[in-house]
Design an enzyme around this catalytic site. Structure first.
Site, PDB file in Angstrom:
ATOM      1  CG  PHE A   1      -2.027  -0.908   1.262  1.00 20.78           C
ATOM      2  CD1 PHE A   1      -3.194  -0.627   0.576  1.00 20.78           C
ATOM      3  CD2 PHE A   1      -1.942  -2.098   1.970  1.00 20.78           C
ATOM      4  CE1 PHE A   1      -4.263  -1.512   0.592  1.00 20.78           C
ATOM      5  CE2 PHE A   1      -3.000  -2.986   1.995  1.00 20.78           C
ATOM      6  CZ  PHE A   1      -4.163  -2.691   1.303  1.00 20.78           C
ATOM      7  CG  ASP A   2       0.889   5.916  -1.582  1.00 22.84           C
ATOM      8  OD1 ASP A   2       1.992   6.243  -1.109  1.00 22.84           O
ATOM      9  OD2 ASP A   2      -0.007   6.734  -1.856  1.00 22.84           O
ATOM     10  CE  LYS A   3       2.031   8.697   5.270  1.00 24.53           C
ATOM     11  NZ  LYS A   3       1.025   9.789   5.410  1.00 24.53           N
ATOM     12  CB  THR A   4      -0.362  10.404   1.181  1.00 28.92           C
ATOM     13  OG1 THR A   4       0.594  10.546   2.227  1.00 28.92           O
ATOM     14  CG2 THR A   4      -1.225  11.654   1.098  1.00 28.92           C
TER      15      THR A   4
ATOM     16  CB  ILE B   1      -3.246  -0.572  -3.297  1.00 31.16           C
ATOM     17  CG1 ILE B   1      -3.759  -1.979  -3.618  1.00 31.16           C
ATOM     18  CG2 ILE B   1      -4.432   0.358  -3.204  1.00 31.16           C
ATOM     19  CD1 ILE B   1      -2.888  -3.082  -3.129  1.00 31.16           C
TER      20      ILE B   1
END
Length: 724
Positions: A387-390, A613
């Site tokens: 996963f990306d965060k922002t 993602i």
């Protein structure tokens, strides 16, 4: 008549190109060819089912191959029925009457012609390319049966083959229905304000910046932003969201979505050809042109080699018995024709697309769009999810994450500002609540902060106001607002001059400085509220975690994903805090875009295929290099449609585990279909070689296995991608 019966009837009517039913509004929408449809008849049918009818003329564009095939479905049904009737007539004449034999043969000849009407055309087109296909094999087998004096068996073969083709066309049409409805339900006209007058124009003529009126029950003609009015929109066709979505001024709306009870005025922000719906249509069209790797392999092997092998095997089945086994010509040809029928790869050819197209349609209905069968297969293989965060695990917008009253504030903030009732709990659930229930002191502190910040347009000020409004806190009147450039703001509330802004505006105790530092280490922005130089409390603001993120991570692990990983360019402390809260297995922080790609490659070497993602903007390199690139919130992102392989059409991570599970289910059904088709074909071939099965039973076994694999694939249409 039930609604489902009505839809089934309408889809088989000549000239009806698409049918879509909105269960909530009970509106039945038809795309039709005006020259071939009896409108009055259809209106009567709709009334009998209690549905409101909405009819849209056909577009002046050529039909796709799928639409052309579905348009021919009524004639396929008629010809198949005629074939069956002629088989029965011939059978009765031959066995139960004294009529001349040529009458029975004439009936069988009509059965051959009607049953092979479409197959002969397809076989001829294939022969012109100097190739063989399944249709050629069936026709040769039927003619061979007639040559050896068994026209009835050949006629039965043509009927069952025609029936199989008709049912497959109907079944495959069902798999296209969800996507086809999306393609066909695009708005055609818009009401636009021009020179102070409301005019109706073709949707292609609407310009960016113009204001359009969307009446109750109408479709939004173009992507835009609401400037006036409130309503709830059905966005299922774009985001897959089953519940209507409330829209107020400032909210974004998408072309093709259906307005509810209120009128809206919308400022167009995107040209029609670049709207969300238009981009989805393009993705769908590209997806139809793609094939899964397994389907490519099957088409290549069967299309180029298998048909030739069947012809060669049939010739050997004729030559060897005649020359070496002493069989008579009639018996040899009959068994050879039976062998050709049972060896034809109909079930193999249809087994993969039946499952993949059903899965693609089911995913689209659930707000997940795969760009093709290849990517559905890739999703089934994923072992690691990164996963990306922002904008992915977080909402991408600032929100209040902590409210901390400070010693030195009035004993009770409520005592200092009497006059407003303060609810203990918000009236509605808060989408990104990071705080939980607030104490009375916290509620008053946040309400006062919002009172000062309400006139400000600063992002942090808007976050504080939104945090108070979401919790149902009263609007406290403030006057004399003054912005402190780069520092904060002041305002007067009930005679007291209050200040909110950077902590350095106040006298800070060592304990308070430690609390502020602790919040800042978590990547949060801290503002202080007080009177004069005295601090009454601090408020921490940060990008808020999506409410469904933790549950989505947990469901991914239950689905069988080995590792869930967080990749971010943010600092390590912030990433570690979010990763810990969500239960991810590994955290990689301070990453540039190319470093994310390197981490993905390392994860793939260690664990296997990786899904990435992201929000589709700064994550484009990682999305493109992952085994499966998944774009979040693709309904608002251009780059997502270009870089990703799978699109989550709303900002809802909870759809991801269901999509991966659906992909694995599709892979399992493809394997079931292939194993079943191969087994049935092998058994029937062995029986046919030794003359242990007559041609009619061989035909039933062959066509029956084809229908079974189609039905098995269609089970995926009932799958639902769970979310929430």
């Amino acid at each position: 008549m039930s609604t489902q019966e009505l839809i089934t009837q309408l889809r088989t009517r000549p000239g009806v190109l698409a049918v879509h039913y909105d269960e909530q509004e009970r509106v039945l929408t038809l795309r039709y060819d005006g020259g071939r449809v009896n409108v009055a008849d259809i209106e009567a049918l709709a009334r009998s089912a209690g549905a409101t009818l909405r009819m849209l003329p056909a577009e002046t564009r050529p039909l796709t191959p799928e639409e052309a095939e579905l348009a021919a479905l009524p004639w396929m049904i008629r010809l198949t029925t005629l074939t069956l009737v002629m088989v029965i007539v011939g059978w009765v004449v031959e066995d139960f009457t004294t009529l001349p034999r040529w009458v029975a043969w004439l009936s069988y000849a009509v059965a051959y012609a009607s049953g092979g009407f479409y197959s002969i055309q397809e076989a001829w087109e294939t022969l012109r390319k100097r190739q063989f296909d399944v249709n050629f094999l069936m026709i040769v087998a039927a003619v061979g049966a007639a040559i050896v004096g068994q026209p009835r068996e050949g006629a039965i073969l043509m009927f069952l083959f025609s029936l199989s083709g008709t049912l497959e066309t109907y079944a495959m049409g069902r798999t296209h229905a969800s996507i086809r409805a999306l393609l066909d339900m695009t708005p055609k006209e818009a009401e636009v304000y021009r020179d102070g007058t409301l005019v109706r124009v073709p949707v292609e003529e609407v310009q960016v910046g113009e204001i359009v009126l969307v009446r109750p029950g109408a479709q939004v003609p173009a992507d835009g932003v609401v400037v006036r009015g409130e309503s709830a929109l059905n966005e299922a066709s774009i985001t897959g969201e089953s519940m209507p979505v409330e829209k107020r001024p400032g909210a974004k709306v998408f072309a093709g979505t259906i307005n509810g009870q209120g009128a809206l005025e919308v400022r167009v922000t995107t040209s029609v050809e670049n709207s969300t719906l238009a981009r989805i249509v393009q993705v769908v069209r590209e997806a139809r042109e793609q094939k899964a790797k397994s389907q490519d392999f099957t088409d290549r092997v069967i299309g180029q080699y298998y048909a030739y092998a069947v012809v060669g095997l049939t010739l050997l089945a004729i030559i060897v018995p005649l020359l070496f086994l002493g069989w008579d010509l009639k018996t040899t040809l009959y068994r050879a024709m039976t062998l050709m029928v049972v060896a034809s790869p109909c079930a193999l050819v249809i087994s993969i697309p039946a499952a993949l197209l059903s899965a693609l349609a089911s995913a689209a209905r659930g707000g997940v769009l795969f760009k093709g069968g290849r990517h559905l297969e890739a999703a089934a293989q994923v072992r690691v999810v990164a996963f990306d965060k922002t904008g992915t695990l977080t909402t991408g917008r600032p929100g209040v994450v902590a409210v901390i009253p400070v010693d030195g504030a009035p004993v009770s903030l409520e005592e200092a500002f009497i006059g407003a009732d303060m609810p203990e709990h918000p009236a509605q659930p808060i989408p990104d609540d990071q705080i939980g229930p607030l104490t009375p002191e916290q509620r008053w502190l946040l309400a006062l902060a919002a009172a000062i910040e309400r006139p400000s347009e600063h992002p942090l000020a808007r976050a504080i106001v939104r945090g108070a409004d979401e919790r149902g806190l009263p609007v406290i009147e403030a006057s004399g607002f003054e912005a402190l450039t780069g520092a904060g703001a002041t305002a007067t509330i009930q005679g007291q001059r209050l200040t909110i802004g950077r902590p350095m505006l106040f006298d800070l105790s060592p304990d308070l400085m430690e609390q502020i530092a602790a919040q800042q280490e978590l990547g949060r922005t801290v503002v202080a509220l007080g009177c004069g130089r005295t601090v009454w409390g601090i408020i921490a603001i940060a990008d808020t975690v999506r409410p469904e993120a933790a549950a989505a991570v947990a469901r991914l692990k239950r689905t069988g994903i080995e590792r869930v990983v967080l990749l971010t360019g943010d600092n390590h402390q912030v990433a570690q805090a979010i990763g810990q809260a969500l239960g991810v297995d590994e955290v990689y922080a301070d990453l540039l875009p190319d470093q994310k790609v390197a981490v993905l490659r390392e994860l793939e070497q260690r664990y296997g295929p990786v899904a990435m993602i992201g929000d589709g903007v700064n994550d484009a390199p990682a999305l493109a290099s992952a085994t499966l690139g998944v774009a979040m919130g693709a309904a608002g992102t251009d780059v997502a449609l270009e870089s990703a392989d799978m699109l989550l059409m709303s900002d809802d991570l909870s759809r991801l585990p269901g999509a991966l599970r659906l992909a694995r289910r599709a892979r399992a059904i493809v394997r079931q279909n292939l194993a079943f088709a191969f087994t049935v074909m092998a058994v029937l071939m062995v029986f046919a070689m030794f003359g242990a099965i007559p041609l009619p039973l061989g035909v039933i076994g062959h066509e029956g296995s084809t229908l079974i694999v189609v039905a098995n694939g269609l089970r995926l249409l009932a799958e639902r991608i769970q979310h929430g």
